[in-house]
Structures are given as structure tokens and as C-alpha cells.
Design a protein around this motif. Structure first.
Motif, PDB file in Angstrom:
ATOM      1  N   UNK A  99     -36.098 -29.178  32.535  1.00  0.00           N
ATOM      2  CA  UNK A  99     -36.963 -30.312  32.862  1.00  0.00           C
ATOM      3  C   UNK A  99     -36.215 -31.642  32.854  1.00  0.00           C
ATOM      4  N   UNK A 100     -35.071 -31.660  32.214  1.00  0.00           N
ATOM      5  CA  UNK A 100     -34.365 -32.915  31.931  1.00  0.00           C
ATOM      6  C   UNK A 100     -34.025 -33.701  33.204  1.00  0.00           C
ATOM      7  N   UNK A 101     -34.272 -35.015  33.156  1.00  0.00           N
ATOM      8  CA  UNK A 101     -33.957 -35.914  34.267  1.00  0.00           C
ATOM      9  C   UNK A 101     -32.768 -36.791  33.870  1.00  0.00           C
ATOM     10  N   UNK A 102     -31.593 -36.426  34.362  1.00  0.00           N
ATOM     11  CA  UNK A 102     -30.387 -37.162  33.989  1.00  0.00           C
ATOM     12  C   UNK A 102     -30.443 -38.583  34.553  1.00  0.00           C
ATOM     13  N   UNK A 103     -29.995 -39.544  33.761  1.00  0.00           N
ATOM     14  CA  UNK A 103     -30.106 -40.942  34.180  1.00  0.00           C
ATOM     15  C   UNK A 103     -29.101 -41.815  33.442  1.00  0.00           C
ATOM     16  N   UNK A 104     -29.012 -43.052  33.862  1.00  0.00           N
ATOM     17  CA  UNK A 104     -28.219 -44.065  33.166  1.00  0.00           C
ATOM     18  C   UNK A 104     -29.013 -44.530  31.938  1.00  0.00           C
ATOM     19  N   UNK A 105     -28.333 -44.703  30.807  1.00  0.00           N
ATOM     20  CA  UNK A 105     -29.063 -44.973  29.555  1.00  0.00           C
ATOM     21  C   UNK A 105     -28.949 -46.415  29.056  1.00  0.00           C
ATOM     22  N   UNK A 106     -28.346 -47.320  29.842  1.00  0.00           N
ATOM     23  CA  UNK A 106     -28.124 -48.665  29.315  1.00  0.00           C
ATOM     24  C   UNK A 106     -29.440 -49.365  28.981  1.00  0.00           C
ATOM     25  N   UNK A 127     -38.665 -41.404  19.838  1.00  0.00           N
ATOM     26  CA  UNK A 127     -39.509 -41.249  21.032  1.00  0.00           C
ATOM     27  C   UNK A 127     -38.657 -41.051  22.284  1.00  0.00           C
ATOM     28  N   UNK A 128     -37.571 -41.804  22.398  1.00  0.00           N
ATOM     29  CA  UNK A 128     -36.704 -41.700  23.572  1.00  0.00           C
ATOM     30  C   UNK A 128     -36.023 -40.337  23.652  1.00  0.00           C
ATOM     31  N   UNK A 129     -35.480 -39.880  22.535  1.00  0.00           N
ATOM     32  CA  UNK A 129     -34.762 -38.605  22.547  1.00  0.00           C
ATOM     33  C   UNK A 129     -35.702 -37.435  22.782  1.00  0.00           C
ATOM     34  N   UNK A 130     -36.882 -37.494  22.183  1.00  0.00           N
ATOM     35  CA  UNK A 130     -37.869 -36.448  22.404  1.00  0.00           C
ATOM     36  C   UNK A 130     -38.302 -36.425  23.868  1.00  0.00           C
ATOM     37  N   UNK A 131     -38.557 -37.609  24.427  1.00  0.00           N
ATOM     38  CA  UNK A 131     -38.975 -37.706  25.828  1.00  0.00           C
ATOM     39  C   UNK A 131     -37.913 -37.115  26.745  1.00  0.00           C
ATOM     40  N   UNK A 132     -36.664 -37.403  26.450  1.00  0.00           N
ATOM     41  CA  UNK A 132     -35.557 -36.989  27.317  1.00  0.00           C
ATOM     42  C   UNK A 132     -35.268 -35.493  27.204  1.00  0.00           C
ATOM     43  N   UNK A 133     -35.114 -35.008  25.976  1.00  0.00           N
ATOM     44  CA  UNK A 133     -34.632 -33.643  25.795  1.00  0.00           C
ATOM     45  C   UNK A 133     -35.725 -32.584  25.724  1.00  0.00           C
ATOM     46  N   UNK A 134     -36.935 -32.947  25.318  1.00  0.00           N
ATOM     47  CA  UNK A 134     -37.963 -31.915  25.136  1.00  0.00           C
ATOM     48  C   UNK A 134     -39.136 -32.042  26.106  1.00  0.00           C
ATOM     49  N   UNK A 135     -39.293 -33.211  26.749  1.00  0.00           N
ATOM     50  CA  UNK A 135     -40.462 -33.423  27.604  1.00  0.00           C
ATOM     51  C   UNK A 135     -40.118 -33.654  29.078  1.00  0.00           C
ATOM     52  N   UNK A 136     -38.826 -33.821  29.388  1.00  0.00           N
ATOM     53  CA  UNK A 136     -38.430 -34.023  30.768  1.00  0.00           C
ATOM     54  C   UNK A 136     -38.866 -35.351  31.349  1.00  0.00           C
ATOM     55  N   UNK A 137     -39.025 -36.364  30.500  1.00  0.00           N
ATOM     56  CA  UNK A 137     -39.435 -37.683  30.984  1.00  0.00           C
ATOM     57  C   UNK A 137     -38.218 -38.526  31.369  1.00  0.00           C
TER      58      UNK A 137
END
Length: 221
Positions: A99-106, A127-137
């Protein structure tokens, strides 16, 4: 009263080992909280970009990114992701690389500095890490970051103003300069009380042990 132990953590939102390291640190500190003389600890997150040249809207999945970025065969990348997914599960995290959406993190790092100024950095990092790695946000676009910050309880308009004005970009760059000064080349990297460097997502027991050791040293000093 003995001063708190400071734990400065250099990490990137898009680093799978950083979320594991964060959780293991929290578990280790929870172990020490039951001590008769429990260590007092203050944790601060600092910015580190693993791939600053990544576009905000990367076309492709995590396999595409790592195969292109590291020049590794896709099958080897798949094995690597399966391995880290298993390690994450051992720390209580359910990674979803599909689900992960790779992106720029700045911008996400700018948001962490905004949250730090409000005294709620740890909640925002979680919240950010959970959204990125477990929720595909998506955690690279301003609109998505504003929504995630609002979930944590921040005023959406204030967050949007901070991100669109790049108010905290200088703070991000200062963290990165400090990492360079320390010689940090990979994350997560933990600086314990300004004198001990711990590299990588160490087990929870290791974090508990060094925390107790430093706490004893501070009291003996």
C-alpha cells in the motif's frame, strides 16, 4: 533533582528501520518506568532525509523505488522487504509495503518541527509513520499532512500556513547539518545524553540497559 536523560533520534519518516527503532525505544523505556528509581527521559526527533531527490509523487511502488535507487534486482528487494516486515511484526507493527506511497519527506519533517514547537512531536511522529508504513497514506503533500496533523489535534489552518511558508525548513536543515557534524550516515541513530551514539534499530532490552546505565552515571556524578 537529577536532570532528565536526553535521547536525540535522527530518523526519516520513510525509513522502515526508524519506525521499528522508535517502537523498540518506547518499549525499552517502558521497561525502565517500573524501576524503583525510574529514569526520567526526554526524546527529541531530528530530521534526516534518506532520499532528498525523491519526487513528491513518485510513480511506482516501493519495489520500483528500491530497485531503481539501489540498483538491486526486484527479487532481492522483495526478499528484503519481506525480512523487514517480519522484524516489524516482532515489534508490534504491521507493515504494508503493498500500500505504501513513496514520496519526498521534507514537508513531513517540517511538520515534525511544527509539532515540536507545540510540545507534541512524538504524537505527530507516530501518526506520520503509522500513516506511511501501515495505512498506505501519502505523507508528502501539504493537504495530506494537514489532514494528519488535524487528526493529532492541531489547527489545520496553522499547519497549512507553516508548511506553505516553509517556516520550519531551516530547522530541518539544521538537524541535517548536525547529523553531518556527528558523522551520521544512516538512520535511525540515537544520541544518548549527548555522549553515547547508538546506531540502528536495537532491541528494546538494549535501550533499557543503556538508559539505566546513563541514569546511574548521572546520579553518581
Amino acid at each position: 533533582m537529577t536532570d532528565k536523560i536526553t535521547i536525540d533520534v535522527w530518523s526519516d519518516i520513510a525509513c522502515p528501520w526508524c519506525y521499528i527503532g522508535k517502537r523498540n525505544l518506547e518499549t525499552g523505556l517502558a521497561q525502565t518506568a517500573a524501576d524503583p528509581d525510574a529514569p526520567q527521559v526526554e526524546v527529541t526527533f531530528h530530521s534526516f532525509e534518506l532520499s532528498p531527490d525523491t519526487p513528491v509523487d513518485f510513480e511506482g511502488d516501493e519495489l520500483d523505488f528500491l530497485a531503481g535507487h539501489k540498483g538491486m534486482p526486484r527479487e532481492r528487494v522483495r526478499e528484503m522487504l519481506d525480512q523487514v516486515t517480519g522484524v516489524a511484526a516482532g515489534s508490534g507493527l504491521e507493515y504494508r509495503f503493498d500500500l505504501l506511497q513513496h514520496t519526498n519527506t521534507v514537508k513531513a519533517h517540517e511538520l515534525l518541527h511544527f509539532a515540536k514547537a507545540q510540545g507534541r512531536q512524538n504524537e505527530m511522529a507516530e501518526r506520520l509513520m503509522s500513516a506511511y508504513f501501515t495505512e498506505g497514506k501519502h505523507v508528502g503533500r501539504v493537504d495530506d499532512l494537514v489532514a494528519l496533523a488535524a487528526e493529532v489535534g492541531f489547527d489545520a489552518d496553522e499547519v497549512r500556513d507553516a508548511l506553505e511558508s516553509s517556516r520550519h525548513l531551516a530547522d530541518v536543515r539544521a538537524d541535517q547539518a548536525q547529523a553531518q557534524a556527528y558523522g551520521i550516515q544512516g538512520v535511525p541513530f540515537f544520541v544518548i545524553d549527548g555522549k553515547y551514539g547508538v546506531s540502528g534499530a536495537q532491541p528494546a532490552d538494549a535501550f533499557a540497559q543503556i538508559t539505566r546505565q546513563v541514569w546511574t552515571e548521572k546520579q553518581d556524578a
